[in-house]
Design a protein around this motif. Structure first.
Motif, PDB file in Angstrom:
ATOM      1  N   LEU A 465      35.537 -30.093  21.441  1.00 54.92           N
ATOM      2  CA  LEU A 465      36.275 -28.836  21.462  1.00 54.92           C
ATOM      3  C   LEU A 465      36.051 -28.125  22.798  1.00 54.92           C
ATOM      4  N   THR A 466      37.063 -27.472  23.305  1.00 48.92           N
ATOM      5  CA  THR A 466      36.971 -26.788  24.592  1.00 48.92           C
ATOM      6  C   THR A 466      37.314 -25.311  24.435  1.00 48.92           C
ATOM      7  N   ALA A 467      36.905 -24.535  25.407  1.00 46.64           N
ATOM      8  CA  ALA A 467      37.146 -23.092  25.363  1.00 46.64           C
ATOM      9  C   ALA A 467      38.629 -22.795  25.488  1.00 46.64           C
ATOM     10  N   SER A 468      39.029 -21.689  24.917  1.00 47.13           N
ATOM     11  CA  SER A 468      40.409 -21.242  25.043  1.00 47.13           C
ATOM     12  C   SER A 468      40.552 -20.401  26.306  1.00 47.13           C
ATOM     13  N   LYS A 474      42.684 -20.908  19.844  1.00 44.92           N
ATOM     14  CA  LYS A 474      42.789 -22.343  19.637  1.00 44.92           C
ATOM     15  C   LYS A 474      42.466 -22.677  18.190  1.00 44.92           C
ATOM     16  N   SER A 494      28.321 -20.213  17.692  1.00 46.11           N
ATOM     17  CA  SER A 494      29.494 -19.648  18.351  1.00 46.11           C
ATOM     18  C   SER A 494      29.120 -18.406  19.124  1.00 46.11           C
ATOM     19  N   THR A 498      35.382 -16.500  15.898  1.00 44.76           N
ATOM     20  CA  THR A 498      35.491 -17.851  15.344  1.00 44.76           C
ATOM     21  C   THR A 498      35.575 -17.782  13.833  1.00 44.76           C
ATOM     22  N   TRP A 538      39.251 -20.439  17.072  1.00 41.80           N
ATOM     23  CA  TRP A 538      38.366 -19.700  17.961  1.00 41.80           C
ATOM     24  C   TRP A 538      39.115 -19.140  19.156  1.00 41.80           C
ATOM     25  N   ALA A 542      34.107 -22.546  22.766  1.00 40.10           N
ATOM     26  CA  ALA A 542      34.329 -23.390  21.598  1.00 40.10           C
ATOM     27  C   ALA A 542      33.074 -23.423  20.732  1.00 40.10           C
TER      28      ALA A 542
END
Length: 883
Positions: A465-468, A474, A494, A498, A538, A542
């Motif tokens: 998972l990657t940051a938005s 996301k 987190s 989230t 989130w 992530a």
């Protein structure tokens, strides 16, 4: 004719013991001018005789003028350093000022004001004890139970003992000030810093805060109260905008500060070598940062605060604006840079100068400017063994008085027949072992079993998972089938914003942003051969998600208790600064563990929590005792292991629990101010918190909100059992002397029935107040408290006090405590009309008495009188007549 500056110089050089430096001519000398002409001359302000001729502000101006006149190249940097509080670790105290950045992360010490003989201000946190020490310190400062434990005693005498020991330890270590008490109220059960507060009620917070503050001022020059404003949550705390009207602001969030400041009058008037400072809070109040708010500045003046105001760490406001708003001590995350100083605007430069004068003046007021003060105040001191032992004694006394017995179906006090197993997880391993040894030594054969729970094990449903993007959302969904059925611990790591759902049902929500990766927990049950649909949503960083099977842990717990007669489960939560709790459920799968062992053996639960928790297992267990979590986080063992003497006393009946809940324990998160229907109240929507969204435009909080909404509670505010029975009543016309003409004092009678084995017992009598409906206030307010010592031990002999058999104790009901805020007069006032007073042990009982004043024994617990009160006011039986 000589200039004013020259005349002052002459007086200083010829003899600082002469008369005040007044001009020998028609024009008076400027009493704030620098009294010397060269840096290497003796500094006259180091003499007590010289100091006595000037006000503290004049002395402060003299020192700052000397810096600007005689060291012009470093004056601005020195003033910034003087008024800055940088977080410093290693060999330096926390909050040591005079640090300034040169380049990058490097910094240098700006000691100009030290050279003038002005020691640097050192302020230290104190809600659970002196946090940092400077070497040498072979004996550590006491880690106390937290302030919510003090609140649970509901006894000002406990707060006094706590404050006195805390300040004495800080002073012994050469700190000038202690930053406690925290007078914010616990407006939501999720607050990560709830354990640092006196609970949900502003009057209780003020009464206990006043007692602690008064005791601290007797031992240390400065006490910093915090956090002035509406501070009441961690998630997004720096960016929140709290919308609140004046009535709710003053009656809930500022009332504790007003009560505490009034309670400090005696200590401040006695010597005037101490002072009350204020820390302004994070977040905005109706659109203006708290430290800059004219509303809050006006309140400070109204309440009589005149000491320095300091900012919290990195509040959302510019340095120039903070100085301009009257903040004299600023705490940035990093050091301020020299390169920025040359571009200060004239207004900022003047505000900085004013702040510097105020800081130096405060040092004079505290009696901290002497010929040797700089050296003395920069030298660390070791805590004496006697003071260290005294601190442990006070800490254990606070724990004895603050523990709350919530349920007892014959489990406590512990009997000596059979064996007891204390069961816990690793956070409380040392406490468990020490407690088992202590109880065994007293004749209760006890063993400790620490069960392992591997939080790094289990399933990781999401990978990569990657940051938005900023403010973007996301979402990711997966499907998987666990190989093991049964209860699972869901763990989400987190930075906030989230949520996680299983099969379309939300199980974890972290609203707002946290200041460190925050672990959130939930327990779910997975059916055999189930396929789970897991969705994570989130914004920002992530999350990481784990599903950890609890069946092996529960099996290990059952094996551990197989040969025992009974079980005590020690369970803790994690709540700390920087992040609110995401749930009222116990973390680490404790709920499933307790439910797994309770059917097998008689079970009690010792809760070490920061605040309210839900208890789905309550009907299965025979006893519950709230013992609180001192630090609020997973470092709990260091503190609680030292409290095992007190905990042993409570469990084996040497001491009877006497604590009362200072917060309501709701039946569920949803039926509380933290429910999903109250998101605008907590954690807020788009960084806006509508404190006015609670009933009565925000004036109804805590137990009154629960009652109005009909939310079910596990245990009400004020609830607490003991080993025996307690009854409180008062009789009509049973008055005592009021503290002021318009306040009222009631005599409350406490009657107890205690086991003969108890040699010591102190209870509290509490009075609730129902104001006239015309006041616009909540239906029920907490009015006041009086401690009652029923038994004491003298030379090993138990003495039973007549106070608990034939006497009565006073409870003062003041305007500060329950009055409505009058914006016209800038004061708390009793409105004209009838007030009902109720002697009750908890809020639920008080509401019941108010609703049925003639039922059972209620008639002896309720009375009324009409305001405005005076010496001729008549107290009548029963509730106020209905209009």
């Amino acid at each position: 004719m000589k200039s004013a500056r020259s005349l002052i110089i002459a007086v200083a050089v010829i003899g600082i013991f002469a008369v005040s430096p007044l001009a020998r001519g028609d024009a008076p000398v400027d009493r704030t001018a620098c009294p010397i002409s060269a840096v290497d001359q003796p500094y006259p302000w180091l003499s007590p005789t010289y100091q006595s001729q000037f006000s503290n502000s004049e002395l402060g101006a003299q020192v700052v003028n000397c810096e600007e006149d005689l060291r012009p190249s470093t004056a601005v940097a020195a003033e910034v350093a003087l008024t800055s509080l940088r977080f410093v670790t290693g060999t330096q105290w926390q909050n040591q000022n005079n640090w300034l950045a040169v380049t990058g992360q490097n910094s240098r010490y700006i000691d100009d004001f030290n050279r003038w003989g002005i020691p640097s201000i050192t302020l230290e946190d104190g809600p659970i004890g002196v946090r940092y020490q400077k070497s040498p310190a072979p004996l550590q400062a006491t880690t106390f139970p937290n302030e919510i434990t003090v609140a649970a005693s509901m006894d000002p005498a406990v707060a006094t003992a706590y404050g006195s020991q805390l300040a004495e330890e800080a002073s012994a270590m050469n700190f000038q000030g202690i930053q406690a008490p925290d007078l914010n109220i616990d407006r939501t059960p999720m607050w990560g810093r709830a354990s640092e507060t006196f609970g949900e009620n502003p009057t209780l917070a003020g009464v206990l805060g006043a007692a602690q503050l008064h005791a601290e001022l007797e031992k240390i020059p400065f006490v910093v109260l915090k956090h002035f404003g509406t501070y009441g949550q961690e998630n997004s705390r720096r960016t929140l905008n709290s919308l609140v009207g004046d009535s709710a602001l003053y009656e809930n969030y500022l009332r504790p500060f007003a009560i505490a400041r009034r309670g400090a009058d005696d200590a401040l008037a006695r010597t005037r070598t101490n002072d009350v400072l204020m820390m302004c809070s994070y977040g905005d109040v109706s659109g203006t940062q708290s430290c800059l708010s004219p509303r809050l500045r006006h309140a400070l003046t109204t309440f009589g605060y005149s000491g320095l105001v300091r900012s919290d760490l990195d509040v959302k406001a510019g340095v120039g604006a903070l100085y301009g708003a009257g903040v004299s001590l600023i705490k940035p995350q990093g050091a301020l840079t020299i390169s920025n100083l040359s571009s200060l605007s004239p207004s900022t430069r003047q505000a900085l100068r004013t702040a510097a004068i105020a800081v130096v003046a405060e040092m004079f007021q505290g009696g901290l400017v002497t010929p040797t003060s700089v050296t003395e105040r920069s030298t660390g001191t070791a805590m004496r063994a006697a003071l260290h032992d005294q601190g442990l004694g006070v800490a254990n006394d606070v724990e004895r008085r603050g523990a709350v017995l919530l349920k007892n179906d014959g489990f406590f006090p512990l009997t000596t027949n059979g064996t007891t197993t204390i069961l816990t997880l690793r956070d409380l391993s040392d406490t468990c072992q020490r407690l088992a040894r202590s109880l065994t030594a007293r004749g209760n054969v006890t063993n400790c079993q620490v069960i392992n729970l591997n939080l790094s094990a289990g399933y990781r449903p999401f990978v990569g998972l990657t940051a938005s993007a900023p403010h973007a959302i996301k979402r990711s969904s997966v499907t998987f089938a666990p190989s093991v059925a049964g209860p699972y611990l869901v763990q989400v790591q987190s930075l906030g914003n989230t949520s996680l759902s299983l099969d379309g049902q939300t199980v974890v929500t972290i609203g707002g942003t946290t200041e460190f990766p925050c672990p959130a927990f939930a327990t779910v049950t997975v059916a055999a051969h189930a396929t789970l649909h897991v969705t994570a949503t989130w914004s920002g960083a992530a999350p990481t998600v784990s599903l950890i099977p609890l069946s092996p842990t529960i099996a290990a717990a059952r094996t551990a208790i197989a040969k025992s007669s009974r079980v005590i489960v020690l369970a803790n939560d994690v709540g700390r600064e920087g992040a609110d709790r995401s749930t009222l459920e116990l973390p680490y799968g404790f709920d499933a563990i307790i439910s797994g062992v309770a059917p097998l053996k008689p079970t009690a639960v010792g809760l070490f929590t920061t605040g309210p928790v839900t208890m789905p297992w309550l009907a299965q267990v025979r006893g519950v005792m709230e013992l609180w979590n001192p630090p609020g986080d997973s470092t709990i063992d260091t503190a609680t292991s030292r409290l095992t003497p007190a905990i042993s006393d409570l469990i084996d009946g040497t001491v009877a629990p006497s604590g009362r809940l200072p917060v309501t324990f709701p039946a569920s998160q949803q039926s509380s101010p933290a429910g999903r229907n109250s998101q605008s109240f907590w954690p807020g929507v788009n960084d806006v918190v509508k404190l006015s969204s609670s009933p009565l435009a925000g004036r109804s909080l805590g137990f009154d909100w629960y009652n109005r909404t009909g939310w079910p509670t596990l245990f009400p505010f004020g609830f607490g059992l003991t080993y025996g029975t307690i009854a409180t009543t008062f009789a009509p016309n049973d008055f005592c002397d009021s503290p002021s003409p318009n306040d009222i004092c009631l005599s409350v009678r406490t009657r107890v029935n205690l086991p003969t084995s108890l040699s010591k017992f102190t209870s509290v009598a509490t009075v609730y107040v129902s104001p006239p409906s015309s006041s616009g206030q909540p239906t029920l307010l907490f009015g006041g408290v009086s401690s009652v010592t029923c038994r004491r031990s003298e030379g090993g002999v138990t003495v039973a006090a007549t106070l608990c058999t034939t006497g009565a104790s006073p409870v003062h009901i003041t305007r500060l405590a329950v009055g409505a805020w009058n914006a016209t007069t800038d004061n708390y006032e009793f409105v004209a009309g009838c007030y009902t007073f109720i002697a009750a042990n908890d809020a639920r009982e008080a509401f019941d008495i108010l609703a049925t004043p003639t039922s059972g024994t209620h008639a002896t617990q309720i009375a009324h009188a009409t305001a405005p009160f005076s010496e001729t006011t008549h107290l009548s039986a029963g509730a106020c007549p209905r209009s």
